[in-house]
Design a protein around this motif. Structure first.
Motif, PDB file in Angstrom:
ATOM      1  N   ARG A  88       0.790  -1.231   0.000  1.00  0.00           N
ATOM      2  CA  ARG A  88       0.000   0.000   0.000  1.00  0.00           C
ATOM      3  C   ARG A  88       0.819   1.275   0.000  1.00  0.00           C
ATOM      4  N   THR A 129     -20.203  -4.438   5.827  1.00  0.00           N
ATOM      5  CA  THR A 129     -19.750  -5.063   4.575  1.00  0.00           C
ATOM      6  C   THR A 129     -18.457  -4.402   4.103  1.00  0.00           C
ATOM      7  N   LEU A 133     -14.918  -6.281   3.482  1.00  0.00           N
ATOM      8  CA  LEU A 133     -14.390  -6.454   2.112  1.00  0.00           C
ATOM      9  C   LEU A 133     -13.077  -5.724   1.860  1.00  0.00           C
ATOM     10  N   LYS A 147     -11.734  -7.752 -12.512  1.00  0.00           N
ATOM     11  CA  LYS A 147     -11.378  -6.440 -11.951  1.00  0.00           C
ATOM     12  C   LYS A 147     -12.292  -6.048 -10.794  1.00  0.00           C
ATOM     13  N   CYS A 173     -26.238  -8.304  -5.024  1.00  0.00           N
ATOM     14  CA  CYS A 173     -27.201  -7.763  -4.055  1.00  0.00           C
ATOM     15  C   CYS A 173     -26.505  -7.125  -2.866  1.00  0.00           C
ATOM     16  N   TYR A 283     -33.701  -9.379  -3.282  1.00  0.00           N
ATOM     17  CA  TYR A 283     -33.402 -10.582  -2.482  1.00  0.00           C
ATOM     18  C   TYR A 283     -34.130 -10.532  -1.143  1.00  0.00           C
TER      19      TYR A 283
HETATM   20  N1  ACO Z   1     -13.894  -4.546  -6.676  1.00  0.00           N
HETATM   21  C1  ACO Z   1     -12.564  -4.335  -6.773  1.00  0.00           C
HETATM   22  N2  ACO Z   1     -11.959  -3.234  -6.269  1.00  0.00           N
HETATM   23  C2  ACO Z   1     -12.750  -2.326  -5.654  1.00  0.00           C
HETATM   24  C3  ACO Z   1     -14.140  -2.472  -5.527  1.00  0.00           C
HETATM   25  C4  ACO Z   1     -14.723  -3.652  -6.074  1.00  0.00           C
HETATM   26  N3  ACO Z   1     -16.034  -3.910  -6.003  1.00  0.00           N
HETATM   27  N4  ACO Z   1     -14.654  -1.409  -4.871  1.00  0.00           N
HETATM   28  C5  ACO Z   1     -13.606  -0.603  -4.585  1.00  0.00           C
HETATM   29  N5  ACO Z   1     -12.466  -1.146  -5.057  1.00  0.00           N
HETATM   30  C6  ACO Z   1     -11.111  -0.628  -4.926  1.00  0.00           C
HETATM   31  C7  ACO Z   1     -10.901   0.674  -5.640  1.00  0.00           C
HETATM   32  O1  ACO Z   1     -10.501   0.434  -6.973  1.00  0.00           O
HETATM   33  C8  ACO Z   1      -9.827   1.291  -4.789  1.00  0.00           C
HETATM   34  O2  ACO Z   1      -8.586   0.647  -5.071  1.00  0.00           O
HETATM   35  P1  ACO Z   1      -7.177   1.348  -4.692  1.00  0.00           P
HETATM   36  O3  ACO Z   1      -7.225   1.793  -3.258  1.00  0.00           O
HETATM   37  O4  ACO Z   1      -6.161   0.264  -4.904  1.00  0.00           O
HETATM   38  O5  ACO Z   1      -7.103   2.503  -5.644  1.00  0.00           O
HETATM   39  C9  ACO Z   1     -10.195   0.889  -3.379  1.00  0.00           C
HETATM   40  O6  ACO Z   1     -10.940  -0.322  -3.528  1.00  0.00           O
HETATM   41  C10 ACO Z   1     -10.982   1.929  -2.643  1.00  0.00           C
HETATM   42  O7  ACO Z   1     -12.064   2.341  -3.461  1.00  0.00           O
HETATM   43  P2  ACO Z   1     -13.353   3.071  -2.870  1.00  0.00           P
HETATM   44  O8  ACO Z   1     -14.254   3.459  -3.989  1.00  0.00           O
HETATM   45  O9  ACO Z   1     -12.892   4.142  -1.916  1.00  0.00           O
HETATM   46  O10 ACO Z   1     -14.060   1.892  -2.142  1.00  0.00           O
HETATM   47  P3  ACO Z   1     -14.391   1.699  -0.627  1.00  0.00           P
HETATM   48  O11 ACO Z   1     -13.225   1.073   0.071  1.00  0.00           O
HETATM   49  O12 ACO Z   1     -14.976   2.908  -0.022  1.00  0.00           O
HETATM   50  O13 ACO Z   1     -15.584   0.646  -0.720  1.00  0.00           O
HETATM   51  C11 ACO Z   1     -16.790  -1.314  -0.965  1.00  0.00           C
HETATM   52  C12 ACO Z   1     -15.578  -0.532  -1.445  1.00  0.00           C
HETATM   53  C13 ACO Z   1     -16.587  -1.641   0.503  1.00  0.00           C
HETATM   54  C14 ACO Z   1     -16.938  -2.627  -1.691  1.00  0.00           C
HETATM   55  C15 ACO Z   1     -18.053  -0.406  -1.200  1.00  0.00           C
HETATM   56  O14 ACO Z   1     -18.361  -0.401  -2.552  1.00  0.00           O
HETATM   57  C16 ACO Z   1     -19.259  -0.738  -0.402  1.00  0.00           C
HETATM   58  O15 ACO Z   1     -19.323  -0.424   0.785  1.00  0.00           O
HETATM   59  N6  ACO Z   1     -20.289  -1.337  -1.087  1.00  0.00           N
HETATM   60  C17 ACO Z   1     -21.629  -1.437  -0.555  1.00  0.00           C
HETATM   61  C18 ACO Z   1     -21.704  -2.452   0.504  1.00  0.00           C
HETATM   62  C19 ACO Z   1     -22.965  -2.298   1.236  1.00  0.00           C
HETATM   63  O16 ACO Z   1     -23.146  -1.387   2.041  1.00  0.00           O
HETATM   64  N7  ACO Z   1     -23.885  -3.228   1.043  1.00  0.00           N
HETATM   65  C20 ACO Z   1     -25.090  -3.178   1.731  1.00  0.00           C
HETATM   66  C21 ACO Z   1     -25.865  -4.386   1.607  1.00  0.00           C
HETATM   67  S1  ACO Z   1     -25.175  -5.803   2.355  1.00  0.00           S
HETATM   68  C22 ACO Z   1     -26.541  -6.768   2.699  1.00  0.00           C
HETATM   69  O17 ACO Z   1     -27.648  -6.352   2.674  1.00  0.00           O
HETATM   70  C23 ACO Z   1     -26.276  -8.204   3.023  1.00  0.00           C
END
Ligand code: ACO
Length: 329
Positions: A88, A129, A133, A147, A173, A283
């Motif tokens: 990092r 979540t 993740l 990706k 979902c 879902y």
């Molecule tokens: N796949 C791969 N890489 C990702 C993804 C992904 N889906 N999302 C973010 N990244 C990477 C970015 O490219 C970035 O990489 P880098 O630091 O190397 O440049 C890094 O992660 C940070 O990107 P952010 O956009 O700042 O992502 P963040 O860490 O804030 O969040 C996360 C990623 C956690 C997956 C977010 O999209 C999220 O919270 N999703 C929604 C989850 C949620 O709340 N779900 C609710 C329902 S759960 C349920 O009901 C069971």
């Protein structure tokens, strides 16, 4: 045998090691008791041995057989911080930041998996979540050729005429809020591959929307159509149709009317939603109104398997999620 019993039984035969970082949750300790008793996987708990043993004793839970590793274990503490720093540092973090990150049990669990000391991790019973993740995205990264990390739910409905004997995969979902066409295509491809892996059948993928084959026109439909075309071009072996409405995807008589000639013939077993709003609502609606079993979210697209629990999870949800994680290794 139910689909869950099959998954647990397959996991047993693989003898994998799964890390459970949230040892302060008594549901986790209860799940560990069952996982060990049923020999489903070998378990590593993250935390302080005395505290975990005391909690288990107070709750009358037997966790004998689980390995316990502290985030301050001298064998790993500095080495893991340095490895995380190397991964990092281009993002501007310092070695001190890396040391702090490695005090988090989920980051530590991800590093154990990265270093092949375990096969996967399961968290989320007390973490969001995002917090579950992020360590996987940063440390384990995505699988070759993928990706985007996303997820699916295995939905088991009571009407066995749907999907495969009542089992269908819904995606995404839980993870990607507003996927691009490319991301939606990846979600469809990963979920189709997991359908084959988990249910042992060829996927029939429906790219869902509020329109069937041009019945409506709106800019929000364009990405569904584009994603469908990407999957057709890059993975011609996958049976897929879109854009298509939910009823035409799962009911043959409706498909004959709305989508004659559809390759999935109203018998979809993989349902891909256009965004997280629609997928998450769908879902939960099916789970509550149709009293379906919702197993997941099962995370897909990471280089090594990890999974996210709901904070409302039961002990058997944890055991099932661990078994699914073992299967994905
Ligand atoms: N796949 C791969 N890489 C990702 C993804 C992904 N889906 N999302 C973010 N990244 C990477 C970015 O490219 C970035 O990489 P880098 O630091 O190397 O440049 C890094 O992660 C940070 O990107 P952010 O956009 O700042 O992502 P963040 O860490 O804030 O969040 C996360 C990623 C956690 C997956 C977010 O999209 C999220 O919270 N999703 C929604 C989850 C949620 O709340 N779900 C609710 C329902 S759960 C349920 O009901 C069971």
């Amino acid at each position: 045998m139910s689909i869950i019993d099959e998954i647990r039984s397959k996991a047993k035969s693989l003898n994998k090691t799964i890390v459970l970082p949230e040892s302060e949750d008594s549901r986790i300790l209860e799940a560990v008791q069952e996982l060990i008793k049923e020999k489903i996987v070998k378990v590593i708990l993250i935390g302080e041995t005395d505290k975990i043993q005391q909690d288990a004793k107070e709750n009358k839970i037997n966790i004998n057989g689980a390995e316990i590793i502290s985030v301050n274990d001298e064998r790993y503490k500095d080495a893991f911080a340095e490895k995380y720093y190397e991964l990092r540092k281009k993002k501007g973090i310092s070695l001190d930041d890396a040391k702090k990150a490695m005090q988090s049990s989920i980051f530590f669990a991800a590093m154990l998996v990265k270093e092949n000391l375990a096969d996967g991790y399961v968290a989320g019973s007390i973490s969001t979540t995002g917090d579950t993740l992020r360590p996987a995205i940063q440390i384990l990264k995505t699988a070759p050729g993928i990706k985007t990390v996303s997820s699916y739910f295995l939905m088991v409905v009571q009407d066995k005429s749907f999907g495969i004997n009542g089992s269908l995969l819904f995606a995404d979902c839980a993870v990607v809020p507003d996927p691009s066409a490319e991301q939606l295509a990846e979600i469809a491809i990963c979920t189709a591959q997991n359908c084959k892996k988990l249910l042992g059948v060829d996927p029939k993928v429906a790219m869902l929307s509020f329109s069937t084959k041009g019945s409506a026109k709106h800019e929000s439909l364009d990405k569904v159509i584009e994603a469908t075309n990407i999957v057709k071009e890059t993975h011609p072996e996958i049976t897929i149709d879109g854009e298509i409405q939910f009823d035409a995807a799962i009911i043959p008589k409706v498909a004959q009317k709305k989508a004659p000639g559809s390759p999935i013939e109203g018998q979809a077993n993989v349902l891909i939603f256009p965004d997280l709003n629609s997928g998450n609502i769908a879902y939960k609606a099916v789970q509550r109104l149709a009293k379906a079993e919702a197993i997941g979210p099962v995370v897909q697209g990471t280089a090594r398997p990890i999974n996210d629990l709901s904070r409302g999870c039961s002990v058997s949800d944890i055991v099932n999620t661990v078994a699914i994680t073992a299967l994905a290794t």
